[in-house]
Scaffold this motif. Structure first.
Motif, PDB file in Angstrom:
ATOM      1  N   GLU A  92     -29.268 -52.135  69.369  1.00 39.30           N
ATOM      2  CA  GLU A  92     -28.919 -53.244  70.289  1.00 39.30           C
ATOM      3  C   GLU A  92     -30.277 -54.373  70.222  1.00 39.30           C
ATOM      4  O   GLU A  92     -29.536 -55.558  70.172  1.00 39.30           O
ATOM      5  CB  GLU A  92     -28.599 -52.941  71.581  1.00 39.30           C
ATOM      6  N   ALA A  93     -31.273 -53.954  70.400  1.00 43.39           N
ATOM      7  CA  ALA A  93     -32.422 -54.754  70.343  1.00 43.39           C
ATOM      8  C   ALA A  93     -32.605 -55.392  69.169  1.00 43.39           C
ATOM      9  O   ALA A  93     -32.951 -56.590  68.950  1.00 43.39           O
ATOM     10  CB  ALA A  93     -33.881 -53.961  70.608  1.00 43.39           C
ATOM     11  N   ALA A  94     -32.268 -54.786  67.850  1.00 44.94           N
ATOM     12  CA  ALA A  94     -32.641 -55.384  66.863  1.00 44.94           C
ATOM     13  C   ALA A  94     -31.568 -56.591  66.706  1.00 44.94           C
ATOM     14  O   ALA A  94     -31.925 -57.491  65.745  1.00 44.94           O
ATOM     15  CB  ALA A  94     -32.451 -54.411  65.743  1.00 44.94           C
ATOM     16  N   ASP A  95     -30.215 -56.198  67.101  1.00 44.26           N
ATOM     17  CA  ASP A  95     -29.246 -57.374  66.901  1.00 44.26           C
ATOM     18  C   ASP A  95     -29.685 -58.528  67.593  1.00 44.26           C
ATOM     19  O   ASP A  95     -29.451 -59.730  67.019  1.00 44.26           O
ATOM     20  CB  ASP A  95     -28.014 -56.610  67.275  1.00 44.26           C
ATOM     21  N   VAL A  96     -30.135 -58.433  68.906  1.00 42.92           N
ATOM     22  CA  VAL A  96     -30.395 -59.392  69.796  1.00 42.92           C
ATOM     23  C   VAL A  96     -31.867 -60.117  69.068  1.00 42.92           C
ATOM     24  O   VAL A  96     -31.737 -61.390  68.980  1.00 42.92           O
ATOM     25  CB  VAL A  96     -30.998 -58.916  71.013  1.00 42.92           C
ATOM     26  N   LEU A  97     -32.906 -59.641  68.527  1.00 44.73           N
ATOM     27  CA  LEU A  97     -33.776 -60.255  67.945  1.00 44.73           C
ATOM     28  C   LEU A  97     -33.538 -61.104  66.728  1.00 44.73           C
ATOM     29  O   LEU A  97     -33.875 -62.341  66.505  1.00 44.73           O
ATOM     30  CB  LEU A  97     -34.909 -59.033  67.373  1.00 44.73           C
ATOM     31  N   GLU A  98     -32.458 -60.387  65.926  1.00 42.69           N
ATOM     32  CA  GLU A  98     -31.921 -61.182  64.809  1.00 42.69           C
ATOM     33  C   GLU A  98     -31.512 -62.503  64.968  1.00 42.69           C
ATOM     34  O   GLU A  98     -31.502 -63.512  64.202  1.00 42.69           O
ATOM     35  CB  GLU A  98     -31.113 -60.333  63.916  1.00 42.69           C
ATOM     36  N   GLN A  99     -30.897 -62.537  66.034  1.00 39.51           N
ATOM     37  CA  GLN A  99     -30.129 -63.776  66.734  1.00 39.51           C
ATOM     38  C   GLN A  99     -30.968 -64.849  67.201  1.00 39.51           C
ATOM     39  O   GLN A  99     -30.969 -66.104  66.948  1.00 39.51           O
ATOM     40  CB  GLN A  99     -29.235 -63.357  67.833  1.00 39.51           C
ATOM     41  N   LYS A 100     -32.020 -64.204  67.972  1.00 37.38           N
ATOM     42  CA  LYS A 100     -32.970 -65.072  68.667  1.00 37.38           C
ATOM     43  C   LYS A 100     -34.196 -65.372  68.078  1.00 37.38           C
ATOM     44  O   LYS A 100     -34.831 -66.582  68.279  1.00 37.38           O
ATOM     45  CB  LYS A 100     -33.437 -64.240  69.870  1.00 37.38           C
ATOM     46  N   ILE A 101     -34.803 -64.736  67.105  1.00 34.89           N
ATOM     47  CA  ILE A 101     -35.954 -64.888  66.306  1.00 34.89           C
ATOM     48  C   ILE A 101     -35.814 -66.099  65.517  1.00 34.89           C
ATOM     49  O   ILE A 101     -34.773 -66.198  64.867  1.00 34.89           O
ATOM     50  CB  ILE A 101     -36.350 -63.588  65.555  1.00 34.89           C
ATOM     51  N   PRO A 102     -36.668 -67.182  65.144  1.00 29.93           N
ATOM     52  CA  PRO A 102     -36.464 -68.158  64.344  1.00 29.93           C
ATOM     53  C   PRO A 102     -36.365 -67.722  62.889  1.00 29.93           C
ATOM     54  O   PRO A 102     -36.967 -66.554  62.588  1.00 29.93           O
ATOM     55  CB  PRO A 102     -37.906 -68.908  64.479  1.00 29.93           C
ATOM     56  N   LYS A 103     -35.541 -68.409  62.174  1.00 29.22           N
ATOM     57  CA  LYS A 103     -35.187 -68.101  60.657  1.00 29.22           C
ATOM     58  C   LYS A 103     -36.406 -67.962  59.942  1.00 29.22           C
ATOM     59  O   LYS A 103     -37.477 -68.741  60.057  1.00 29.22           O
ATOM     60  CB  LYS A 103     -34.105 -68.949  60.253  1.00 29.22           C
ATOM     61  N   GLU A 104     -36.450 -66.837  58.988  1.00 26.09           N
ATOM     62  CA  GLU A 104     -37.671 -66.642  58.287  1.00 26.09           C
ATOM     63  C   GLU A 104     -37.720 -67.882  57.255  1.00 26.09           C
ATOM     64  O   GLU A 104     -36.639 -68.374  56.701  1.00 26.09           O
ATOM     65  CB  GLU A 104     -37.614 -65.518  57.510  1.00 26.09           C
ATOM     66  N   MET A 105     -38.820 -68.343  56.766  1.00 30.45           N
ATOM     67  CA  MET A 105     -39.015 -69.187  55.775  1.00 30.45           C
ATOM     68  C   MET A 105     -38.891 -68.542  54.363  1.00 30.45           C
ATOM     69  O   MET A 105     -38.862 -67.263  54.254  1.00 30.45           O
ATOM     70  CB  MET A 105     -40.485 -69.598  55.579  1.00 30.45           C
ATOM     71  N   PRO A 106     -38.186 -69.328  53.419  1.00 31.61           N
ATOM     72  CA  PRO A 106     -37.835 -68.644  52.191  1.00 31.61           C
ATOM     73  C   PRO A 106     -39.189 -68.067  51.612  1.00 31.61           C
ATOM     74  O   PRO A 106     -40.243 -68.474  51.698  1.00 31.61           O
ATOM     75  CB  PRO A 106     -37.439 -70.058  51.280  1.00 31.61           C
ATOM     76  N   GLU A 107     -38.909 -66.826  50.858  1.00 30.88           N
ATOM     77  CA  GLU A 107     -39.795 -66.087  50.249  1.00 30.88           C
ATOM     78  C   GLU A 107     -40.457 -66.936  49.130  1.00 30.88           C
ATOM     79  O   GLU A 107     -39.791 -67.340  48.390  1.00 30.88           O
ATOM     80  CB  GLU A 107     -38.941 -64.845  49.694  1.00 30.88           C
ATOM     81  N   ASN A 108     -41.806 -66.910  49.209  1.00 29.07           N
ATOM     82  CA  ASN A 108     -42.413 -67.552  48.230  1.00 29.07           C
ATOM     83  C   ASN A 108     -42.746 -66.697  47.080  1.00 29.07           C
ATOM     84  O   ASN A 108     -42.593 -65.317  46.949  1.00 29.07           O
ATOM     85  CB  ASN A 108     -43.690 -68.178  48.628  1.00 29.07           C
ATOM     86  N   GLU A 109     -43.412 -67.085  46.056  1.00 30.42           N
ATOM     87  CA  GLU A 109     -43.636 -66.247  44.714  1.00 30.42           C
ATOM     88  C   GLU A 109     -45.192 -65.487  44.689  1.00 30.42           C
ATOM     89  O   GLU A 109     -45.790 -65.085  43.637  1.00 30.42           O
ATOM     90  CB  GLU A 109     -43.611 -66.940  43.500  1.00 30.42           C
ATOM     91  N   HIS A 110     -45.912 -65.233  45.762  1.00 26.09           N
ATOM     92  CA  HIS A 110     -47.177 -64.751  45.884  1.00 26.09           C
ATOM     93  C   HIS A 110     -46.911 -63.218  45.633  1.00 26.09           C
ATOM     94  O   HIS A 110     -45.963 -62.619  45.604  1.00 26.09           O
ATOM     95  CB  HIS A 110     -47.646 -64.753  47.505  1.00 26.09           C
ATOM     96  N   TYR A 111     -48.153 -62.633  45.156  1.00 28.18           N
ATOM     97  CA  TYR A 111     -48.183 -61.474  44.797  1.00 28.18           C
ATOM     98  C   TYR A 111     -48.838 -60.620  46.289  1.00 28.18           C
ATOM     99  O   TYR A 111     -49.660 -60.831  46.877  1.00 28.18           O
ATOM    100  CB  TYR A 111     -49.033 -60.916  43.820  1.00 28.18           C
ATOM    101  N   ILE A 112     -47.895 -59.632  46.684  1.00 29.76           N
ATOM    102  CA  ILE A 112     -48.386 -59.086  48.129  1.00 29.76           C
ATOM    103  C   ILE A 112     -48.534 -57.513  47.732  1.00 29.76           C
ATOM    104  O   ILE A 112     -47.916 -56.625  47.042  1.00 29.76           O
ATOM    105  CB  ILE A 112     -47.085 -59.216  49.019  1.00 29.76           C
ATOM    106  N   THR A 113     -49.871 -56.978  48.069  1.00 30.93           N
ATOM    107  CA  THR A 113     -50.296 -55.641  48.188  1.00 30.93           C
ATOM    108  C   THR A 113     -49.496 -55.058  49.280  1.00 30.93           C
ATOM    109  O   THR A 113     -49.796 -55.237  50.557  1.00 30.93           O
ATOM    110  CB  THR A 113     -51.757 -55.582  48.197  1.00 30.93           C
ATOM    111  N   ILE A 114     -48.965 -53.739  49.191  1.00 29.67           N
ATOM    112  CA  ILE A 114     -48.275 -53.137  50.259  1.00 29.67           C
ATOM    113  C   ILE A 114     -49.209 -51.643  50.160  1.00 29.67           C
ATOM    114  O   ILE A 114     -49.112 -50.916  49.026  1.00 29.67           O
ATOM    115  CB  ILE A 114     -46.732 -52.558  50.043  1.00 29.67           C
ATOM    116  N   ARG A 115     -49.664 -51.207  51.075  1.00 30.16           N
ATOM    117  CA  ARG A 115     -50.628 -49.947  51.280  1.00 30.16           C
ATOM    118  C   ARG A 115     -50.015 -49.085  52.083  1.00 30.16           C
ATOM    119  O   ARG A 115     -49.463 -49.164  53.195  1.00 30.16           O
ATOM    120  CB  ARG A 115     -52.116 -50.412  51.704  1.00 30.16           C
TER     121      ARG A 115
END
Length: 235
Positions: A92-115
């Motif tokens: 329920e909290a996730a649903d509310v957050l998806e509605q209220k959090i500002p929309k994400e910026m379009p994903e750019n083409e950077h290289y991201i390291t995930i550890r």
């Protein structure tokens, strides 16, 4: 219960919002039944003030309830009920957050390291869930089984699923190629737009590179295509 099992249980309970001390007391209530604050302190070896604080925290978090008797005792809420309630609240909290959090910026083409192995496994899972057309997956069989549900859902949607693994592995509707050349290397391409690659090790040393850069995606897709052609030539 062995020490390693107890430690694992406490670590998992902290994922549901309990402190380590609350998790210890909650585990005690589950195994020994209703206890007073004094009894909980005596059995866990913590101070009475900390025991009462942990019990109050468990009540506030929905993991225990108070039995109103001659002396106040605390009883654990069954683990299945406690976890189900937490998951329901989080959904329920996730649903509310998806509605209220500002929309994400379009994903750019950077290289991201995930550890971290868990973070890498989570990224794979999210990429599989969000794929809209096709999936190319090159991972060891031990990792494949983590994503059985997501892969089945992709096939049910009519999406193309191509898998390279050392085998044995079966998934109706998927194109599966068996190879012994992979080792611990892992790769995933979704929709010919997103790619992640790296080497699967322990939690601390697992690192992957993620990007939507067209050059990396094409390079990885060509490498997988070449690997498939090599497999077909040698079988």
């Amino acid at each position: 219960m062995g020490d390693s099992t107890t430690t694992d249980t406490i670590e998992l309970l902290t994922c549901f919002g309990l402190t380590r001390q609350e998790a210890r007391v909650y585990s005690l209530l589950l195994t020994e039944g209703a206890l007073s604050g004094y009894e909980a302190a005596k059995r866990t070896g913590i101070s009475r003030s900390n025991a009462y604080g942990s019990l109050a925290g468990l009540v506030d978090k929905g993991a225990a309830c108070v039995l109103e008797e001659q002396s106040v005792r605390y009883q654990a809420v069954p683990i299945k009920e406690f976890c189900a309630n937490k998951l329901h609240f989080l959904r329920e909290a996730a649903d509310v957050l998806e509605q209220k959090i500002p929309k994400e910026m379009p994903e750019n083409e950077h290289y991201i390291t995930i550890r971290g192995r868990r973070n890498v496994e989570d990224k794979f899972r999210n990429m599989l869930r969000e794929a809209e057309k096709r999936v190319y997956l090159f991972v060891p069989g031990s990792m494949l089984r983590l994503y059985q549900k997501e892969l089945e859902e992709q096939i049910q949607k009519g999406h193309k699923v191509v898998i390279l693994t050392e085998g044995p592995y079966e998934l109706e509707g998927a194109l599966i190629h068996f190879t012994n050349r992979g080792g611990n290397f892992i790769r995933l391409i979704t929709d010919s737009s997103y790619a992640i690659t790296g080497e699967l090790q322990d939690e601390t040393h697992t690192t992957c590179l993620y990007s939507s850069n067209p050059n990396l995606v094409k390079l990885m897709k060509d490498a997988l295509a070449n690997e498939i052609r090599l497999i077909q030539m040698t079988t």
